[in-house]
Scaffold this motif. Sequence first.
Motif, short mmCIF file in Angstrom:
data_model
loop_
_atom_site.label_atom_id
_atom_site.label_comp_id
_atom_site.label_asym_id
_atom_site.label_seq_id
_atom_site.Cartn_x
_atom_site.Cartn_y
_atom_site.Cartn_z
N GLY A 172 37.78 -17.20 -78.31
CA GLY A 172 37.17 -18.30 -79.11
C GLY A 172 37.15 -19.56 -78.28
O GLY A 172 36.07 -20.21 -78.16
N GLN A 173 38.02 -19.76 -77.40
CA GLN A 173 37.95 -21.04 -76.50
C GLN A 173 37.02 -20.85 -75.53
O GLN A 173 36.27 -22.15 -75.62
N ILE A 174 36.76 -19.70 -75.08
CA ILE A 174 35.33 -19.52 -74.05
C ILE A 174 34.20 -19.95 -74.88
O ILE A 174 33.27 -20.46 -74.51
N LEU A 175 34.13 -19.43 -76.24
CA LEU A 175 32.73 -19.55 -76.74
C LEU A 175 32.69 -21.01 -77.17
O LEU A 175 31.61 -21.74 -77.29
N VAL A 176 33.52 -21.79 -77.52
CA VAL A 176 33.52 -23.23 -77.92
C VAL A 176 33.41 -23.97 -76.63
O VAL A 176 32.39 -24.77 -76.89
N GLU A 177 33.95 -23.78 -75.38
CA GLU A 177 33.63 -24.52 -74.41
C GLU A 177 32.35 -24.23 -73.94
O GLU A 177 31.34 -25.17 -73.16
N ASN A 178 31.42 -23.14 -74.24
CA ASN A 178 30.10 -22.69 -74.10
C ASN A 178 29.29 -22.89 -75.08
O ASN A 178 28.10 -22.54 -75.27
N GLU A 179 29.56 -24.00 -76.11
CA GLU A 179 28.87 -24.43 -77.24
C GLU A 179 28.06 -23.13 -78.29
O GLU A 179 27.06 -23.11 -78.48
N ARG A 180 28.92 -22.21 -78.26
CA ARG A 180 28.38 -21.18 -79.27
C ARG A 180 29.43 -21.16 -80.40
O ARG A 180 30.24 -20.16 -80.73
N ALA A 181 29.15 -22.06 -81.27
CA ALA A 181 30.21 -22.39 -82.28
C ALA A 181 30.34 -21.42 -83.36
O ALA A 181 31.28 -21.04 -83.76
N SER A 182 29.22 -20.82 -83.71
CA SER A 182 29.16 -19.91 -84.75
C SER A 182 29.86 -18.60 -84.42
O SER A 182 30.71 -18.09 -85.10
#
Length: 390
Positions: free
Chosen positions: A357-367
């Motif tokens: 989840g942190q990786i996805l947030v950092e790469n602006e993949r919020a959904s």
Amino acid sequence: PSARASLEELERILEGRQDNQGRYDLLVEKESLVWEDENRLELYKKLSKLCTEKLRQDEQAVEWLEAGLLLDEKDSLISSELVRLYEKLNSWESLSGLLRNQLGYVDGDEREGITIQLANVLVNQLNDLDAGVELLHGLLGSNEPEAVKGLVAIMHMARGQGEQHENTVIRVSRMLEPVFSQSEDWEGLMDVLSARAEAVVAPADASRLYMQISDIHSSRLTNEQGAFTAAAKALELDPDNQEAVAGLSRLREAKPELEPQLARTLKSAIGNPADSTSIDAMALYYEILQQEGHSEDLAELTERLISLTPANGEYYAVLANTYESLGRVDDQIRIVRAEIEQLENTNERVERLTYLGQILVENERASEASETLQTAISQMSSLSGAMDLV
């Protein structure tokens, strides 16, 4: 009798005049008057000597000596002179026949000497390597130094004649291996093992032989470089040879300066990681690449290791970090998800879901991040833990 006496008197006259041809012709005539085997034998010797010393007719001398041998096959003077003449005239078939005949009635040291002489003729002049091997093999228990010397020579001769004599090389090598091992002649032992490794058909068999050589270098001669070279050859022939990988790993620990060579050896043996099944070799190469830092080579190798050993969690973490360092975010996310799929422990799954989840947030993949974190929360057993994650 009077005719024989006259001939003998005439012979003395011709000898005094040094009329060698006349004397020879006279002795030939005399043959018809001599019936006793003993006397005929002496006559044949005299004719042979006259041919070689005075008339330079070696071929004719051989004929007289062969006639004498029919009267007494054990006459040592005739046999030794025939040996000399056969060698001089390159009559190797005749010489081998003579020597074989002598083996039928001699014994002891004389028999051993003739056996070695015959083996040399068969091998060096008639190229009958197998017959030479048979003869010398029989001497291993008695006249061992000469037999070993001869067998080694045959092995090297066969080794240089290609595929047609591979079986001879293998056979002689197996004969000599226990001899050199018992005498602790390590150089000799490695020589026969190396010859056999080149001759055997199956790469796995050759690989095992090179590992024997490596062990001799390592345990008997304390020669790490020699041990490494042999083990590297073993791995090249059979990348699945676990003993070779273990040996190379031990040498790496004992002599760290060998690591660059080891890395090249492993890379060559493995080839394209995507096609390799040599898990042990790849695992050792993985250790080296990991020490060197994140790289495309490490990523490619670890991908293959994961496909072959999906339960090894270390590979997922290292590969995810490698892809992060290389800026390959999509691959990083893919590997973390694959890791989560194979985890059975709930706490570990939640930890890796949170990381994802942190990786996805950092790469602006919020959904995707929201969905991933909700999955993590749903798998948490404690409400307080879920609130912490929120």
